[in-house]
Write an enzyme that holds these catalytic residues in place. Structure first.
Site, PDB file in Angstrom:
ATOM      1  N   HIS A  66     -15.390  22.570  29.793  1.00 36.60           N
ATOM      2  CA  HIS A  66     -14.278  21.756  30.293  1.00 36.60           C
ATOM      3  C   HIS A  66     -14.603  21.089  31.631  1.00 36.60           C
ATOM      4  CE1 HIS A  66     -13.056  25.511  32.558  1.00 36.60           C
ATOM      5  NE2 HIS A  66     -12.757  24.611  33.467  1.00 36.60           N
ATOM      6  N   ASP A  96     -16.373  27.648  25.550  1.00 40.32           N
ATOM      7  CA  ASP A  96     -16.198  26.853  26.778  1.00 40.32           C
ATOM      8  C   ASP A  96     -17.421  26.952  27.687  1.00 40.32           C
ATOM      9  OD1 ASP A  96     -15.166  25.197  28.700  1.00 40.32           O
ATOM     10  OD2 ASP A  96     -13.402  26.394  29.132  1.00 40.32           O
ATOM     11  N   SER A 170     -14.594  27.211  38.137  1.00 38.36           N
ATOM     12  CA  SER A 170     -14.998  27.161  36.733  1.00 38.36           C
ATOM     13  C   SER A 170     -16.494  26.889  36.595  1.00 38.36           C
ATOM     14  CB  SER A 170     -14.215  26.070  35.996  1.00 38.36           C
ATOM     15  OG  SER A 170     -12.863  26.414  35.904  1.00 38.36           O
TER      16      SER A 170
END
Length: 211
Positions: A66, A96, A170
């Site tokens: 992402h 992911d 992230s």
């Protein structure tokens, strides 16, 4: 649009900015009436999102899918060296994760844990570059434990961790107590949404993809 790598404690970590282009209608004339105002012309805006990552052998970077999704451009900056050609080698939307490649040979790399997955109660360290521009450009370190060996709704591909994370973490590495990569930071529980639904604010409920 900048991916920056720095070495900490013998390993290489990364800050990644993904440039995304959107078309937006802008009007700078506030004095004209709606009837006489010239039609708005779409202008292309460059919007950046930030994330983290870490380097493995041969200049490969591991981050979240992402983080790089819909990217128009990725640029790698190491110290004063700028590398414009950063390629996405592979993406796994289900887990992911994404693997990037740049024409760069790192002198120091991150190593994965070799003794299986961490267990509940084990100490962990989350590294990354959260809230770029607000918290500065230095690598941020937060500590905690493995709260559970499954993620949200018993997702067996993830760990639940108590180490605080913020937007921009992230893709950063989750390290075990020996400094080996035990996972990849991926998400945090949306505290406000949960509070609206339950009347209580969850604390330190974050997640990482297992190694």
């Amino acid at each position: 649009k900048i991916y920056r790598c720095s070495a900490q404690n013998g390993r290489s970590f990364a800050r990644l900015y993904a440039a995304k282009s959107y078309a937006a209608s802008l009007s700078t004339d506030t004095n004209q009436s709606q009837a006489t105002r010239a039609p708005n012309k779409p202008k292309e805006l460059e919007i950046t999102s930030s994330g983290s990552g870490f380097l493995s052998q041969e200049g490969e970077l591991i981050t979240n899918d992402h983080v790089v999704k819909d990217c128009a451009k990725l640029t790698l900056i190491i110290d004063t060296q700028k590398i414009d050609e950063v390629q996405i080698k592979g993406r796994d939307k289900n887990s992911d994760l994404a693997l990037l490649k740049a024409n760069f040979q790192p002198s120091k790399i991150a190593y994965f844990r070799a003794k299986g997955s961490v267990r509940s109660g084990n100490d962990i360290i989350a590294l990354g570059f959260p809230l770029h521009g607000l918290l500065g450009s230095q690598l941020k370190v937060s500590t905690g434990i493995v709260s559970a060996t499954v993620g949200l709704l018993d997702d067996i591909s993830q760990l639940q961790i108590s180490a605080p994370i913020q937007p921009g973490n992230s893709g950063g590495p989750l390290l075990d107590e020996y400094g080996n990569v035990a996972g990849v930071v991926v998400a945090k529980l949306r505290a406000l949404a949960v509070a609206k639904a339950t009347g209580d604010i969850p604390q330190n409920v974050n997640f990482a993809v297992k190694d």
